[in-house]
Enzyme design. Structure first.
Site, PDB file in Angstrom:
ATOM      1  N   GLU A  45       0.831  -1.213   0.000  1.00  0.00           N
ATOM      2  CA  GLU A  45       0.000   0.000   0.000  1.00  0.00           C
ATOM      3  C   GLU A  45       0.865   1.264   0.000  1.00  0.00           C
ATOM      4  O   GLU A  45       0.548   2.248  -0.661  1.00  0.00           O
ATOM      5  CB  GLU A  45      -0.944  -0.001   1.215  1.00  0.00           C
ATOM      6  CG  GLU A  45      -2.027  -1.045   1.086  1.00  0.00           C
ATOM      7  CD  GLU A  45      -2.990  -1.001   2.260  1.00  0.00           C
ATOM      8  OE1 GLU A  45      -2.557  -1.327   3.374  1.00  0.00           O
ATOM      9  OE2 GLU A  45      -4.157  -0.629   2.058  1.00  0.00           O
ATOM     10  N   GLU A  49      -4.329  -9.148   3.325  1.00  0.00           N
ATOM     11  CA  GLU A  49      -5.114  -8.792   4.520  1.00  0.00           C
ATOM     12  C   GLU A  49      -6.313  -9.693   4.767  1.00  0.00           C
ATOM     13  O   GLU A  49      -6.609 -10.041   5.910  1.00  0.00           O
ATOM     14  CB  GLU A  49      -5.588  -7.331   4.429  1.00  0.00           C
ATOM     15  CG  GLU A  49      -4.512  -6.296   4.722  1.00  0.00           C
ATOM     16  CD  GLU A  49      -3.612  -5.989   3.542  1.00  0.00           C
ATOM     17  OE1 GLU A  49      -3.708  -6.690   2.516  1.00  0.00           O
ATOM     18  OE2 GLU A  49      -2.800  -5.053   3.647  1.00  0.00           O
TER      19      GLU A  49
END
Ligand code: NAD
Length: 684
Positions: free
Chosen positions: A104, A124
């Site tokens: 990210e 995730e």
């Protein structure tokens, strides 16, 4: 020592993340990055920056321990916002792995360059959360909604070549990552290239819906998968700042959910598995050739597991037909891998070159490890180990794949019991991750260390068990099945129990499993134990009655369910209901109705009780091993954590009261465990 190192390459700032071993994104790392970006903005000598990882990797994920507490400032979105708002370009130079928050962060930069072989991904969802720092907004802007759904919902890891093809990175280099990143940064001086400024490419509603359905199915309809899809779709319709703030809120909610806690529990439990390997101080023996004795279901599967791990394998069976059937199973397996494109011809030929088979005991003479997988009969095992003793070399290690038999008794009959231990594989052995490594009274440290390192090379999850009936997994499973049989007798029917447990998340209910594996296996075991069974203990005769009626499960067309020929479905059989009703009547039990919650509660409490017994008896040493066993060998839903996780979330007093109640309904023979051992260890 700061986790962020800064140096200047003339006018370009090089920001190195140095948080070994995996450069995890921790509070200190985030703060260091934020400070660096603020310096970059203010220092007029500087024109651009490169962020790179020290050692073997970029940021390979976030510090997962931090997820269990309130997150400390600065949060990752703040760091990324600073990069985006900085007037100077920031290039991310990736090597090793760029996962989760690391990826990210890279998506928040103006360009990404990767060393060949770098792995990128947003795993995730496998931890019960969603990317919470813009992953669901920036990735779709680069690769579209459908592809983002596919990658994010699977927690997929992709290699740099695919990342290049998808446009996630702009360059892949073979060497000199930093030098190349500096060139890239300098080429961008005076510009910015923020992903947030790109519009998400439009998608057809049908293709989004089809990608979503696929992802939900593969993701077992878990809430984080559904939320990830929702967030990714937001990137099409909402202004990015609004969508980012929604994403962060969802991330925070999921992070503290019980499901995410359960998945973190598994993450840490799995990391512990190989700790003993390094801690024992004993060097594992090098293994080159493995001999597998018995070419049946398990033997042929174990042979494949070993071939897949690049060992030389010799498969032995005394029975020529059994041997040739076993060899056929191995060859057909690789043929299907070839047909399915999973392996190429060169790989298959290489694998099969390492595979030999024989019915002659001389063939095991050079094996370093000999794994026995013959009939589950102690006399046959003794006979086979005597043969192994005669033909194996002195340095060979000997393992049994027995499910229930006493391996100490087997070892004692051999020349050197210190080299004997258990390697309990699960079926199909080439697929199932779980393996129990059974330490016997005299097993040497060398044998245990070698067993563990062998399991690691096979890609298995090894849990260590003492030599005790059913070891860890089958012992918990037996208690679970018994409890389900109690409920049959008290008023529930198989389909109701199966449904309640499948709805809870079990891959299959216990009666569907029994039908699939065949009722005769457990029947045989019950018969062998009949003489030593305490007649005062509660015993449910329903499974015996089914076997006596010839209903041995799917293979006979009938068991707890009916299996009409030619149909894949199972049917509820009124005759089974009658048989169960009759069993209740015979014992004078007034049948009553059960709710799904009650069924699940009794099962989970039973498992917790059995785990506590196993820990008290030192059969299992590590509480979380029991959860690993159930999830990886018995279809227990990973997101529910497992018995020790569930117990650790309960109040001990309440659990003890619940177990007393369970004992009362279970009747004579149910022993309430002391739960201290569970609480002390799992919280310690
Ligand atoms: P199987 O009946 O499919 O195979 C056993 C093989 O052993 C047969 O091919 C037989 O010919 C061979 N054999 C018997 N006596 C022999 C001898 N004296 N010398 C050489 N070969 C001999 O059985 P299986 O299901 O593969 O089980 C094997 C072992 O693995 C058992 O101890 C069982 O408890 C254990 N196990 C089975 C499973 C399972 O799901 N099937 C799972 C875990 C462990």
């Amino acid at each position: 020592m700061s986790k962020i190192k800064i140096h200047h390459d003339v006018d370009v700032m090089v920001i190195t993340v140095d948080n070994p071993p995996i450069n995890a994104g921790s509070t200190e790392v985030r703060q260091g990055l934020l400070d660096a970006i603020s310096t970059l903005e203010m220092d007029h000598q500087l024109t651009a920056a490169v962020i790179i990882g020290a050692g073997t990797t970029f940021i390979a994920g976030s510090d997962i321990k931090e997820f269990s507490q309130p997150l400390a400032d600065p949060h990752l979105p703040v760091v990324i916002a600073a990069i985006e708002n900085c007037s100077k370009p920031v290039v991310c130079a990736l090597h090793g792995a760029a996962l989760g928050g690391g990826f990210e962060l890279a998506l928040g930069c103006d360009a990404r360059i990767a060393l060949e072989g770098t792995v990128l991904g947003l795993p995730e969802v496998t931890l019960g959360i969603i990317p919470g720092a813009g992953g669901t907004q920036r990735l779709p802007r680069l690769i579209g909604v459908e592809k983002s759904i596919e990658l994010i919902c699977a927690g997929a890891r992709i290699k740099s070549d695919l990342a290049l093809k998808l446009g996630i990175v702009s360059q892949v280099v073979k060497t000199d990552l930093l030098a190349n990143a500096l060139v890239l940064a300098r080429s961008m001086i005076g510009t910015k290239n923020r992903i947030r400024d790109i519009a998400t490419p439009p998608s057809l509603p049908e293709s989004i819906s089809s990608a979503s359905q696929k992802a939900m199915k593969a993701g077992k309809n878990r809430p984080q998968v559904q939320k990830a899809i929702e967030m990714i779709c937001n990137s099409l319709v909402l202004p990015i700042d609004e969508a980012l703030s929604i994403e962060r809120g969802v991330f925070q909610d999921l992070r503290t959910s019980s499901e995410a806690r359960a998945l973190r529990h598994h993450f840490f439990a799995e990391r512990k598995l190989f700790k003993t390997l390094g801690a024992s101080g004993t060097q594992a023996q090098t293994l080159k050739q493995i001999a597998v004795i018995g070419a049946g279901t398990m033997g042929s599967g174990i042979a494949m597991a070993c071939l897949n791990a690049a060992y030389e394998v010799v498969l032995l069976d005394q029975n020529e037909t059994a041997l040739s059937n076993g060899v056929k199973r191995v060859e057909q397996f690789y043929e299907s891998r070839l047909q399915g494109g999973k392996l190429n011809q060169v790989q298959v030929s290489e694998l099969l070159q390492r595979f030999t088979y024989s019915s002659s005991w001389e063939s095991i003479a050079s094996a370093d490890l000999i794994i026995e997988a013959v009939f589950e009969d102690i006399e046959v095992k003794h006979e086979v180990f005597a043969k192994i003793d005669t033909h194996a070399k002195d340095g060979a290690l000997l393992a049994s794949n027995t499910s229930y038999l006493d391996i100490d008794a087997i070892a004692e009959n051999t020349k050197n019991p210190s080299r004997v231990f258990g390697l309990h594989f699960f079926s199909p052995a080439q697929v199932m991750k779980l393996i129990e490594i059974v330490r016997c009274r005299k097993t040497s440290a060398l044998a245990m260390a070698t067993g563990l390192s062998f399991a690691k090379r096979l890609g298995k999850m090894p849990i260590i068990s003492a030599n005790s009936f059913g070891f860890i997994g089958n012992r918990i499973y037996a208690a679970y099945r018994r409890q389900c049989e109690f409920m049959l007798e008290e008023g529930a029917y198989p389909e109701q129990i199966d449904k309640a447990l499948e709805d809870y998340g079990f891959a299959m209910g216990p009666f569907t499993v029994a039908d699939l594996s065949g009722l005769d296996i457990a029947w045989g075991m019950r018969k062998s134990q009949a003489a030593s069974r305490n007649p005062m203990h509660r015993y449910v005769s329903i499974p015996d009655s089914l076997c006596l009626a010839g209903r041995l499960g799917r293979k006979t067309g009938a068991g707890y369910y009916l299996y009409p020929e030619g149909s894949k479905d199972k049917l509820i059989d009124p005759k089974v209901h009658e048989l169960i009703d009759a069993a209740s009547r015979e014992k004078g039990i007034a049948r009553r109705s059960f709710t799904a919650d009650e069924i699940v509660k009794r099962v989970i409490l039973t498992m917790i009780n059995e785990v506590a017994q196993l820990l008290s008896e030192n059969v299992a040493a590590e509480p979380s091993d029991c959860d690993i066993a159930l999830v990886n060998g018995y279809g227990f839903p990973r997101w529910q954590g497992g018995p020790t996780f569930i117990a650790s979330e309960m109040d001990q007093g309440q659990l003890d009261r619940d177990l007393q109640e369970l004992a009362a309904v279970s009747g004579p023979g149910f022993v309430v465990a002391n739960t201290d051992v569970l609480f002390e260890r799992s919280k310690g």
